[in-house]
Scaffold this motif. Sequence first.
Motif, PDB file in Angstrom:
ATOM      1  N   VAL A 117       0.891  -1.048  -0.174  1.00  0.00           N
ATOM      2  CA  VAL A 117      -0.009  -0.023  -0.024  1.00  0.00           C
ATOM      3  C   VAL A 117       0.811   1.246  -0.064  1.00  0.00           C
ATOM      4  N   MET A 118       0.519   2.139  -0.917  1.00  0.00           N
ATOM      5  CA  MET A 118       1.213   3.345  -1.129  1.00  0.00           C
ATOM      6  C   MET A 118       0.333   4.625  -0.284  1.00  0.00           C
ATOM      7  N   ILE A 119       0.714   4.984   0.712  1.00  0.00           N
ATOM      8  CA  ILE A 119      -0.170   5.584   1.565  1.00  0.00           C
ATOM      9  C   ILE A 119       0.429   7.060   2.207  1.00  0.00           C
ATOM     10  N   SER A 120       0.025   8.007   2.492  1.00  0.00           N
ATOM     11  CA  SER A 120       0.568   9.401   3.175  1.00  0.00           C
ATOM     12  C   SER A 120       1.152   8.775   4.666  1.00  0.00           C
ATOM     13  N   ASP A 121       2.128   9.680   5.215  1.00  0.00           N
ATOM     14  CA  ASP A 121       2.819   9.165   6.129  1.00  0.00           C
ATOM     15  C   ASP A 121       1.861   9.185   7.476  1.00  0.00           C
TER      16      ASP A 121
ATOM     17  N   ALA B   6       5.182  13.090   3.557  1.00  0.00           N
ATOM     18  CA  ALA B   6       5.695  12.138   2.612  1.00  0.00           C
ATOM     19  C   ALA B   6       4.677  10.967   2.245  1.00  0.00           C
ATOM     20  N   ASN B   7       4.944  10.337   1.313  1.00  0.00           N
ATOM     21  CA  ASN B   7       4.087   9.178   0.675  1.00  0.00           C
ATOM     22  C   ASN B   7       4.942   8.170   1.087  1.00  0.00           C
ATOM     23  N   THR B   8       4.476   6.885   1.654  1.00  0.00           N
ATOM     24  CA  THR B   8       5.224   5.690   2.003  1.00  0.00           C
ATOM     25  C   THR B   8       4.940   4.533   1.366  1.00  0.00           C
ATOM     26  N   ALA B   9       5.697   3.641   1.226  1.00  0.00           N
ATOM     27  CA  ALA B   9       5.246   2.295   0.539  1.00  0.00           C
ATOM     28  C   ALA B   9       5.406   1.293   1.698  1.00  0.00           C
ATOM     29  N   GLN B  10       4.301   0.605   1.950  1.00  0.00           N
ATOM     30  CA  GLN B  10       4.367  -0.406   3.111  1.00  0.00           C
ATOM     31  C   GLN B  10       3.971  -1.636   2.583  1.00  0.00           C
ATOM     32  N   ILE B  11       4.496  -2.761   3.218  1.00  0.00           N
ATOM     33  CA  ILE B  11       4.276  -4.014   3.006  1.00  0.00           C
ATOM     34  C   ILE B  11       3.165  -4.586   4.090  1.00  0.00           C
ATOM     35  N   VAL B  12       2.117  -4.946   3.491  1.00  0.00           N
ATOM     36  CA  VAL B  12       0.933  -5.312   4.229  1.00  0.00           C
ATOM     37  C   VAL B  12       1.174  -6.472   5.005  1.00  0.00           C
ATOM     38  N   LYS B  13       0.804  -6.653   6.301  1.00  0.00           N
ATOM     39  CA  LYS B  13       0.983  -7.819   7.295  1.00  0.00           C
ATOM     40  C   LYS B  13       0.296  -8.857   6.803  1.00  0.00           C
ATOM     41  N   GLY B  14       0.988 -10.039   6.516  1.00  0.00           N
ATOM     42  CA  GLY B  14       0.149 -11.198   6.073  1.00  0.00           C
ATOM     43  C   GLY B  14       0.172 -11.012   4.379  1.00  0.00           C
ATOM     44  N   ALA B  15       0.754 -10.284   3.750  1.00  0.00           N
ATOM     45  CA  ALA B  15       0.664 -10.303   2.321  1.00  0.00           C
ATOM     46  C   ALA B  15       0.717 -11.476   1.670  1.00  0.00           C
ATOM     47  N   LYS B  16       0.021 -11.942   0.712  1.00  0.00           N
ATOM     48  CA  LYS B  16       0.171 -13.114  -0.184  1.00  0.00           C
ATOM     49  C   LYS B  16       1.493 -13.244  -0.854  1.00  0.00           C
TER      50      LYS B  16
ATOM     51  N   PHE C 247       9.112  -5.062  -5.195  1.00  0.00           N
ATOM     52  CA  PHE C 247       8.681  -3.951  -5.737  1.00  0.00           C
ATOM     53  C   PHE C 247       9.057  -2.588  -5.120  1.00  0.00           C
ATOM     54  N   LEU C 248       9.191  -2.895  -3.663  1.00  0.00           N
ATOM     55  CA  LEU C 248       9.697  -1.581  -2.914  1.00  0.00           C
ATOM     56  C   LEU C 248      11.277  -1.431  -3.396  1.00  0.00           C
ATOM     57  N   ASP C 249      12.063  -2.342  -3.714  1.00  0.00           N
ATOM     58  CA  ASP C 249      13.384  -1.953  -3.983  1.00  0.00           C
ATOM     59  C   ASP C 249      13.330  -1.375  -5.409  1.00  0.00           C
ATOM     60  N   TYR C 250      12.578  -1.918  -6.272  1.00  0.00           N
ATOM     61  CA  TYR C 250      12.431  -1.206  -7.666  1.00  0.00           C
ATOM     62  C   TYR C 250      11.993   0.236  -7.553  1.00  0.00           C
ATOM     63  N   LEU C 251      10.801   0.556  -6.702  1.00  0.00           N
ATOM     64  CA  LEU C 251      10.401   1.619  -6.557  1.00  0.00           C
ATOM     65  C   LEU C 251      11.441   2.870  -6.137  1.00  0.00           C
TER      66      LEU C 251
ATOM     67  N   LYS D 175      13.597   7.364   5.941  1.00  0.00           N
ATOM     68  CA  LYS D 175      13.603   6.107   6.346  1.00  0.00           C
ATOM     69  C   LYS D 175      12.848   6.155   7.591  1.00  0.00           C
ATOM     70  N   SER D 176      12.063   4.990   7.867  1.00  0.00           N
ATOM     71  CA  SER D 176      11.363   5.008   9.260  1.00  0.00           C
ATOM     72  C   SER D 176      12.060   4.669  10.209  1.00  0.00           C
ATOM     73  N   GLN D 177      12.089   5.297  11.358  1.00  0.00           N
ATOM     74  CA  GLN D 177      12.719   4.981  12.563  1.00  0.00           C
ATOM     75  C   GLN D 177      12.340   3.795  13.127  1.00  0.00           C
ATOM     76  N   ASP D 178      11.246   3.439  12.940  1.00  0.00           N
ATOM     77  CA  ASP D 178      10.668   2.101  13.373  1.00  0.00           C
ATOM     78  C   ASP D 178      10.812   0.969  12.643  1.00  0.00           C
ATOM     79  N   GLY D 179      11.297   0.933  11.488  1.00  0.00           N
ATOM     80  CA  GLY D 179      11.818  -0.099  10.540  1.00  0.00           C
ATOM     81  C   GLY D 179      10.397  -0.446   9.679  1.00  0.00           C
ATOM     82  N   TYR D 180       9.593   0.509   9.686  1.00  0.00           N
ATOM     83  CA  TYR D 180       8.590  -0.029   8.659  1.00  0.00           C
ATOM     84  C   TYR D 180       8.875   0.439   7.283  1.00  0.00           C
ATOM     85  N   GLY D 181       8.253   0.675   6.250  1.00  0.00           N
ATOM     86  CA  GLY D 181       8.020   0.926   4.850  1.00  0.00           C
ATOM     87  C   GLY D 181       8.599   2.338   4.634  1.00  0.00           C
ATOM     88  N   PRO D 182       9.590   2.586   3.778  1.00  0.00           N
ATOM     89  CA  PRO D 182      10.092   3.973   3.400  1.00  0.00           C
ATOM     90  C   PRO D 182       9.408   4.999   3.012  1.00  0.00           C
ATOM     91  N   ALA D 183       9.674   6.224   3.164  1.00  0.00           N
ATOM     92  CA  ALA D 183       8.957   7.155   1.964  1.00  0.00           C
ATOM     93  C   ALA D 183       9.605   7.081   0.682  1.00  0.00           C
TER      94      ALA D 183
END
Length: 350
Positions: free
Chosen positions: A89-93, A259-269, A277-281, A124-132
Amino acid sequence: MIRTARLTTGALAASLIAFTLSGCAESAKADPKKLTVSTFGFGADRFEETVIKPFEKKTGIDVTLETGANADRLTKLRVNKNDPTVDVVMISDLFAAMGQKQGLFDKVDPEKVPNMAKIYDFAKSQDGYGPAYTYQLLGMLYRTDKVKQPPTLESLWDAKYKGKVAVPDLSTSAGVPFLQAVSATYGSGPKDTDTGFKKLSDLKPNVLKFFNRSTELVSLLDRGEVEMAPGLDLFAVDPAKAGKPIGWVPFDKGRYVAANTAQIVKGAKNKAGAEKFLDYLLSADVQEKAAASFSDKPVNKDAKVPAAITKVSGEAASDPAAAGFTSPDLAYSVEHNDAWVDRFQREVSG
């Protein structure tokens, strides 16, 4: 092959009913060659051409693209928490911070997304989640043919602009930063929201529209229905490139990054596909192409900022910190968001 679905409020309501009625429906099987990405509606067609199709060609992964507003898409993630239908999910901070608190996102392994090492620290997320993956700057959009001097935040209250102002709803990416900018300008600081709400209530006679979509704001400015509106610099770039009389200027106080961030959904298929995708983005090449195509300012240090963006945003387009821009206190904003939304509806937009 890209499949695109637009998530509207009505469609969301229908999906919630369906989800409730079929609570024991069988979970979709994981498929390493399929990925579902949820993103913004603004510029979605160019996002498909510039980012999604080349990603599909490079990886062989078929992408389904869902689009919609931050709030609607976050609600869908929450409803489907035990059986996610989205991988990325690409979503605002601010909404990302809400989702993190609700346990909707996975932390990102930097070894699986090596391009994270090449992005600016503020991304970079200080808590280790997806980056902007991109960022915008809060300021004032305005009609340069009607407002001869670049407006300040205080200009919004000028009686000569009665009925010629638009203001972001708190559900937009600019909404909460704008509330805090008003609080910082007229009160003791960004957390003095009592003063902020009082000033926004006083602004109502000048407001033609409280907008909840940035596309709506662009249309209002383009048609000349409003002459100024607090908003993000991104939305002035395309009009400026097209030669339209729409500009952007930063505020004196309350210079905030959204910022707009890119997050990996927990339990993603398809978590592995999500990491790819995140690395490519975040790669310099894709960041440059995104900046040139739909004006997403790059966070990769090696990516160049197009001249068209710099023309609108100035040096802050490549170094927001040096221009005095900071990130809002997201944890504080999440803590108070529900109360702020209720108060905004009662005292400001209602």
